[in-house]
Design a protein around this motif. Structure first.
Motif, PDB file in Angstrom:
ATOM      1  N   MET A 127      -8.803  26.710 -11.973  1.00  0.00           N
ATOM      2  CA  MET A 127      -9.709  27.086 -13.031  1.00  0.00           C
ATOM      3  C   MET A 127      -8.936  27.651 -14.218  1.00  0.00           C
ATOM      4  O   MET A 127      -9.295  27.416 -15.362  1.00  0.00           O
ATOM      5  N   GLU A 179     -20.087  24.452 -22.051  1.00  0.00           N
ATOM      6  CA  GLU A 179     -19.762  24.771 -20.658  1.00  0.00           C
ATOM      7  C   GLU A 179     -19.819  23.537 -19.767  1.00  0.00           C
ATOM      8  O   GLU A 179     -19.005  23.391 -18.853  1.00  0.00           O
ATOM      9  N   ILE A 180     -20.742  22.634 -20.012  1.00  0.00           N
ATOM     10  CA  ILE A 180     -20.821  21.406 -19.214  1.00  0.00           C
ATOM     11  C   ILE A 180     -19.611  20.517 -19.489  1.00  0.00           C
ATOM     12  O   ILE A 180     -19.051  19.918 -18.561  1.00  0.00           O
ATOM     13  N   ALA A 211     -16.913  21.889 -17.506  1.00  0.00           N
ATOM     14  CA  ALA A 211     -17.126  21.605 -16.080  1.00  0.00           C
ATOM     15  C   ALA A 211     -16.739  20.166 -15.747  1.00  0.00           C
ATOM     16  O   ALA A 211     -16.103  19.907 -14.721  1.00  0.00           O
ATOM     17  N   ALA A 251     -13.903  18.948 -13.176  1.00  0.00           N
ATOM     18  CA  ALA A 251     -14.215  18.047 -12.061  1.00  0.00           C
ATOM     19  C   ALA A 251     -13.297  16.824 -12.084  1.00  0.00           C
ATOM     20  O   ALA A 251     -12.855  16.351 -11.029  1.00  0.00           O
ATOM     21  N   ARG A 308     -12.024  23.574  -9.740  1.00  0.00           N
ATOM     22  CA  ARG A 308     -13.320  24.240  -9.591  1.00  0.00           C
ATOM     23  C   ARG A 308     -14.138  24.096 -10.867  1.00  0.00           C
ATOM     24  O   ARG A 308     -13.646  24.362 -11.947  1.00  0.00           O
ATOM     25  N   TRP A 309     -15.387  23.698 -10.682  1.00  0.00           N
ATOM     26  CA  TRP A 309     -16.243  23.450 -11.842  1.00  0.00           C
ATOM     27  C   TRP A 309     -17.663  23.960 -11.662  1.00  0.00           C
ATOM     28  O   TRP A 309     -18.460  23.946 -12.580  1.00  0.00           O
ATOM     29  N   GLY A 310     -18.010  24.458 -10.506  1.00  0.00           N
ATOM     30  CA  GLY A 310     -19.380  24.852 -10.177  1.00  0.00           C
ATOM     31  C   GLY A 310     -19.945  25.947 -11.070  1.00  0.00           C
ATOM     32  O   GLY A 310     -21.077  25.842 -11.552  1.00  0.00           O
ATOM     33  N   TYR A 311     -19.169  27.014 -11.305  1.00  0.00           N
ATOM     34  CA  TYR A 311     -19.652  28.107 -12.151  1.00  0.00           C
ATOM     35  C   TYR A 311     -19.923  27.621 -13.570  1.00  0.00           C
ATOM     36  O   TYR A 311     -20.920  28.005 -14.186  1.00  0.00           O
ATOM     37  N   LEU A 312     -19.015  26.805 -14.082  1.00  0.00           N
ATOM     38  CA  LEU A 312     -19.184  26.306 -15.451  1.00  0.00           C
ATOM     39  C   LEU A 312     -20.428  25.421 -15.564  1.00  0.00           C
ATOM     40  O   LEU A 312     -21.208  25.543 -16.515  1.00  0.00           O
ATOM     41  N   LEU A 313     -20.621  24.544 -14.595  1.00  0.00           N
ATOM     42  CA  LEU A 313     -21.784  23.662 -14.631  1.00  0.00           C
ATOM     43  C   LEU A 313     -23.079  24.463 -14.492  1.00  0.00           C
ATOM     44  O   LEU A 313     -24.041  24.234 -15.236  1.00  0.00           O
TER      45      LEU A 313
END
Length: 186
Positions: free
Chosen positions: A1, A52-53, A56, A60, A65-70
């Motif tokens: 990240m 933010e997307i 993410a 990805a 890691r991309w979950g928090y950003l998405l």
């Protein structure tokens, strides 16, 4: 990240710049109706969510890691669309909508800060998240008074948040540029 954030430092800077711009508009035009504030807030949330997307998706693609950003990006877009579609709804509901957004995104930012390396500006991200949580608590504690001072609170919050994001962005930029455009993830 940490590497993803460093490569995309300019998105964080853009996010900070939009937050500061939003804050200045909110402070300069206090006589503007809350309906106008809802529209400004909606636009800010949409831009912030898209940024933010994008971050993410880039994370990805690199199998990082991309979950928090998405999650934060989708939440910001949802809140922006809801605010735009229901501007005439009760103002107290808008206060609670903003408080919920600030609480959830602040929590996500604090969680993300613990995944960021210390030398990449972990504490700036954590402070930005804590500021969001404190803002939410202030709105929830006094929603009627919040209606009277919303533009000032939003303006001050957005400027402070934007400054923290710009500091984080330029700290990440220095890490990215200092490694010749490649990041060490040690």
């Amino acid at each position: 990240m940490s590497a993803v954030l460093a490569r995309n430092w300019w998105l964080i800077a853009l996010r900070g710049a939009f937050a500061i711009l939003f804050g200045i508009v909110a402070l300069i035009a206090p006589g503007a109706t809350l309906l106008t504030l809802v529209i400004f807030f909606s636009a800010y949330m949409l831009v912030d969510g898209i940024a933010e997307i994008v971050a993410a998706v880039r994370a990805a693609e690199r199998h990082e890691r991309w979950g928090y950003l998405l999650a934060a990006g989708l939440l910001n877009i949802l809140v922006g669309v809801l605010a735009f579609l229901m501007p005439g709804s009760t103002l107290v509901a808008f206060i609670y909508l903003i408080a919920a957004w600030a609480l959830v995104t602040g929590g996500l930012m604090i969680a993300a800060a613990f995944r960021l390396h210390l030398d990449h500006g972990r504490w700036w991200l954590a402070i930005g998240g804590a500021l969001s949580v404190l803002f939410a608590i202030a709105l929830i504690a006094s929603p009627v008074l919040s209606l009277l001072v919303l533009t000032t609170w939003m303006g001050g919050y957005a400027i402070a948040f934007g400054v923290f994001m710009l500091i984080l962005a330029f700290r990440l930029r220095s890490r990215f540029v200092g490694t010749g455009g490649t990041m060490r993830t040690v």
